[in-house]
Design a protein around this motif. Structure first.
Motif, PDB file in Angstrom:
ATOM      1  N   LEU A 103       3.605   6.030   5.475  1.00 39.33           N
ATOM      2  CA  LEU A 103       2.210   6.061   5.905  1.00 39.33           C
ATOM      3  C   LEU A 103       1.513   7.316   5.382  1.00 39.33           C
ATOM      4  O   LEU A 103       0.403   7.254   4.846  1.00 39.33           O
ATOM      5  N   GLN A 104       2.164   8.467   5.494  1.00 37.10           N
ATOM      6  CA  GLN A 104       1.573   9.713   4.999  1.00 37.10           C
ATOM      7  C   GLN A 104       1.359   9.651   3.488  1.00 37.10           C
ATOM      8  O   GLN A 104       0.341  10.097   2.975  1.00 37.10           O
ATOM      9  N   PHE A 105       2.334   9.095   2.775  1.00 39.42           N
ATOM     10  CA  PHE A 105       2.234   8.982   1.324  1.00 39.42           C
ATOM     11  C   PHE A 105       1.053   8.100   0.925  1.00 39.42           C
ATOM     12  O   PHE A 105       0.252   8.463   0.060  1.00 39.42           O
ATOM     13  N   VAL A 106       0.922   6.936   1.566  1.00 40.53           N
ATOM     14  CA  VAL A 106      -0.178   6.022   1.249  1.00 40.53           C
ATOM     15  C   VAL A 106      -1.519   6.638   1.642  1.00 40.53           C
ATOM     16  O   VAL A 106      -2.506   6.503   0.915  1.00 40.53           O
ATOM     17  N   ARG A 107      -1.565   7.340   2.765  1.00 40.11           N
ATOM     18  CA  ARG A 107      -2.804   8.038   3.149  1.00 40.11           C
ATOM     19  C   ARG A 107      -3.204   9.046   2.086  1.00 40.11           C
ATOM     20  O   ARG A 107      -4.373   9.166   1.724  1.00 40.11           O
ATOM     21  N   LYS A 108      -2.222   9.792   1.590  1.00 34.12           N
ATOM     22  CA  LYS A 108      -2.501  10.804   0.579  1.00 34.12           C
ATOM     23  C   LYS A 108      -3.008  10.156  -0.705  1.00 34.12           C
ATOM     24  O   LYS A 108      -3.988  10.611  -1.294  1.00 34.12           O
ATOM     25  N   LEU A 109      -2.349   9.095  -1.148  1.00 31.41           N
ATOM     26  CA  LEU A 109      -2.755   8.422  -2.381  1.00 31.41           C
ATOM     27  C   LEU A 109      -4.140   7.793  -2.271  1.00 31.41           C
ATOM     28  O   LEU A 109      -4.934   7.879  -3.198  1.00 31.41           O
ATOM     29  N   SER A 110      -4.387   7.147  -1.142  1.00 29.20           N
ATOM     30  CA  SER A 110      -5.637   6.406  -0.981  1.00 29.20           C
ATOM     31  C   SER A 110      -6.809   7.285  -0.560  1.00 29.20           C
ATOM     32  O   SER A 110      -7.960   6.940  -0.815  1.00 29.20           O
ATOM     33  N   GLY A 111      -6.512   8.387   0.098  1.00 28.80           N
ATOM     34  CA  GLY A 111      -7.580   9.219   0.633  1.00 28.80           C
ATOM     35  C   GLY A 111      -8.109   8.719   1.966  1.00 28.80           C
ATOM     36  O   GLY A 111      -9.066   9.255   2.501  1.00 28.80           O
ATOM     37  N   PHE A 112      -7.488   7.671   2.509  1.00 26.05           N
ATOM     38  CA  PHE A 112      -7.906   7.105   3.790  1.00 26.05           C
ATOM     39  C   PHE A 112      -6.948   7.536   4.889  1.00 26.05           C
ATOM     40  O   PHE A 112      -5.743   7.401   4.747  1.00 26.05           O
ATOM     41  N   ASN A 113      -7.499   8.016   5.983  1.00 24.45           N
ATOM     42  CA  ASN A 113      -6.680   8.229   7.163  1.00 24.45           C
ATOM     43  C   ASN A 113      -6.492   6.893   7.871  1.00 24.45           C
ATOM     44  O   ASN A 113      -5.410   6.552   8.309  1.00 24.45           O
ATOM     45  N   LYS A 114      -7.577   6.151   7.963  1.00 26.84           N
ATOM     46  CA  LYS A 114      -7.558   4.783   8.494  1.00 26.84           C
ATOM     47  C   LYS A 114      -8.480   3.979   7.586  1.00 26.84           C
ATOM     48  O   LYS A 114      -9.657   4.289   7.465  1.00 26.84           O
ATOM     49  N   PRO A 115      -7.940   2.961   6.937  1.00 27.79           N
ATOM     50  CA  PRO A 115      -8.753   2.196   5.984  1.00 27.79           C
ATOM     51  C   PRO A 115      -9.784   1.312   6.678  1.00 27.79           C
ATOM     52  O   PRO A 115      -9.640   0.970   7.855  1.00 27.79           O
ATOM     53  N   SER A 116     -10.807   0.942   5.939  1.00 33.57           N
ATOM     54  CA  SER A 116     -11.799  -0.009   6.448  1.00 33.57           C
ATOM     55  C   SER A 116     -11.143  -1.381   6.558  1.00 33.57           C
ATOM     56  O   SER A 116     -10.052  -1.621   6.032  1.00 33.57           O
ATOM     57  N   GLN A 117     -11.823  -2.298   7.230  1.00 33.86           N
ATOM     58  CA  GLN A 117     -11.299  -3.662   7.366  1.00 33.86           C
ATOM     59  C   GLN A 117     -11.081  -4.293   5.998  1.00 33.86           C
ATOM     60  O   GLN A 117     -10.114  -5.019   5.800  1.00 33.86           O
ATOM     61  N   ALA A 118     -11.972  -4.005   5.054  1.00 36.81           N
ATOM     62  CA  ALA A 118     -11.860  -4.586   3.716  1.00 36.81           C
ATOM     63  C   ALA A 118     -10.598  -4.112   2.996  1.00 36.81           C
ATOM     64  O   ALA A 118     -10.044  -4.835   2.173  1.00 36.81           O
ATOM     65  N   ASN A 119     -10.131  -2.910   3.309  1.00 35.25           N
ATOM     66  CA  ASN A 119      -8.970  -2.337   2.638  1.00 35.25           C
ATOM     67  C   ASN A 119      -7.698  -2.351   3.479  1.00 35.25           C
ATOM     68  O   ASN A 119      -6.641  -1.942   2.999  1.00 35.25           O
ATOM     69  N   GLU A 120      -7.799  -2.805   4.706  1.00 33.34           N
ATOM     70  CA  GLU A 120      -6.670  -2.720   5.629  1.00 33.34           C
ATOM     71  C   GLU A 120      -5.438  -3.495   5.150  1.00 33.34           C
ATOM     72  O   GLU A 120      -4.309  -2.990   5.217  1.00 33.34           O
ATOM     73  N   ALA A 121      -5.626  -4.694   4.636  1.00 35.57           N
ATOM     74  CA  ALA A 121      -4.480  -5.505   4.193  1.00 35.57           C
ATOM     75  C   ALA A 121      -3.756  -4.822   3.033  1.00 35.57           C
ATOM     76  O   ALA A 121      -2.524  -4.738   3.027  1.00 35.57           O
ATOM     77  N   ALA A 122      -4.504  -4.319   2.069  1.00 33.86           N
ATOM     78  CA  ALA A 122      -3.892  -3.635   0.923  1.00 33.86           C
ATOM     79  C   ALA A 122      -3.187  -2.365   1.370  1.00 33.86           C
ATOM     80  O   ALA A 122      -2.082  -2.054   0.901  1.00 33.86           O
ATOM     81  N   PHE A 123      -3.798  -1.632   2.270  1.00 26.87           N
ATOM     82  CA  PHE A 123      -3.220  -0.391   2.799  1.00 26.87           C
ATOM     83  C   PHE A 123      -1.903  -0.685   3.524  1.00 26.87           C
ATOM     84  O   PHE A 123      -0.874  -0.058   3.253  1.00 26.87           O
ATOM     85  N   ASP A 124      -1.924  -1.670   4.421  1.00 26.00           N
ATOM     86  CA  ASP A 124      -0.719  -2.030   5.182  1.00 26.00           C
ATOM     87  C   ASP A 124       0.392  -2.538   4.265  1.00 26.00           C
ATOM     88  O   ASP A 124       1.566  -2.226   4.466  1.00 26.00           O
ATOM     89  N   ARG A 125       0.020  -3.326   3.252  1.00 26.69           N
ATOM     90  CA  ARG A 125       1.005  -3.831   2.299  1.00 26.69           C
ATOM     91  C   ARG A 125       1.642  -2.665   1.535  1.00 26.69           C
ATOM     92  O   ARG A 125       2.862  -2.631   1.334  1.00 26.69           O
ATOM     93  N   ALA A 126       0.835  -1.687   1.142  1.00 26.88           N
ATOM     94  CA  ALA A 126       1.355  -0.518   0.431  1.00 26.88           C
ATOM     95  C   ALA A 126       2.324   0.268   1.312  1.00 26.88           C
ATOM     96  O   ALA A 126       3.374   0.709   0.839  1.00 26.88           O
ATOM     97  N   VAL A 127       1.993   0.449   2.582  1.00 27.60           N
ATOM     98  CA  VAL A 127       2.887   1.169   3.502  1.00 27.60           C
ATOM     99  C   VAL A 127       4.212   0.428   3.609  1.00 27.60           C
ATOM    100  O   VAL A 127       5.289   1.041   3.552  1.00 27.60           O
ATOM    101  N   THR A 128       4.179  -0.886   3.723  1.00 30.42           N
ATOM    102  CA  THR A 128       5.397  -1.684   3.814  1.00 30.42           C
ATOM    103  C   THR A 128       6.230  -1.554   2.543  1.00 30.42           C
ATOM    104  O   THR A 128       7.447  -1.345   2.601  1.00 30.42           O
ATOM    105  N   GLU A 129       5.590  -1.642   1.398  1.00 30.92           N
ATOM    106  CA  GLU A 129       6.311  -1.554   0.125  1.00 30.92           C
ATOM    107  C   GLU A 129       6.912  -0.167  -0.096  1.00 30.92           C
ATOM    108  O   GLU A 129       8.046  -0.046  -0.566  1.00 30.92           O
ATOM    109  N   VAL A 130       6.170   0.870   0.251  1.00 30.17           N
ATOM    110  CA  VAL A 130       6.692   2.229   0.107  1.00 30.17           C
ATOM    111  C   VAL A 130       7.848   2.445   1.078  1.00 30.17           C
ATOM    112  O   VAL A 130       8.855   3.073   0.726  1.00 30.17           O
TER     113      VAL A 130
END
Length: 88
Positions: free
Chosen positions: A25-52
């Protein structure tokens, strides 16, 4: 590198799923620049956290070392001492 991502390899007890997830989660936050993504980006953010998380788990289980296993309590105490010396 994000300072909140902790070393997880070669500790007793081994890293937990929660610790791996938190690092991902910290890694994806750092890469994306989002602490909490918008609804439009939430699925991609969550998928990235799972994959990492999955990649980190595979990495941790495949690593080998001859170094002695580190103790979490001892390492935490060392970190507190470094912080005390640095910040007073």
């Amino acid at each position: 590198m994000c300072r909140n991502i902790k070393t997880l390899f070669n500790f007793e007890p081994p890293a937990t799923e929660d610790e791996i997830q938190a690092s991902a989660l910290q890694f994806v936050r750092k890469l994306s620049g989002f602490n909490k993504p918008s609804q439009a980006n939430e699925a991609a953010f969550d998928r990235a956290v799972t994959e990492v998380s999955e990649a980190a788990r595979r990495l941790l289980t495949s690593l080998h070392t001859h170094a002695p296993v580190r103790d979490r309590a001892v390492e935490a105490e060392k970190a507190k001492e470094r912080s005390r010396l640095r910040f007073g």
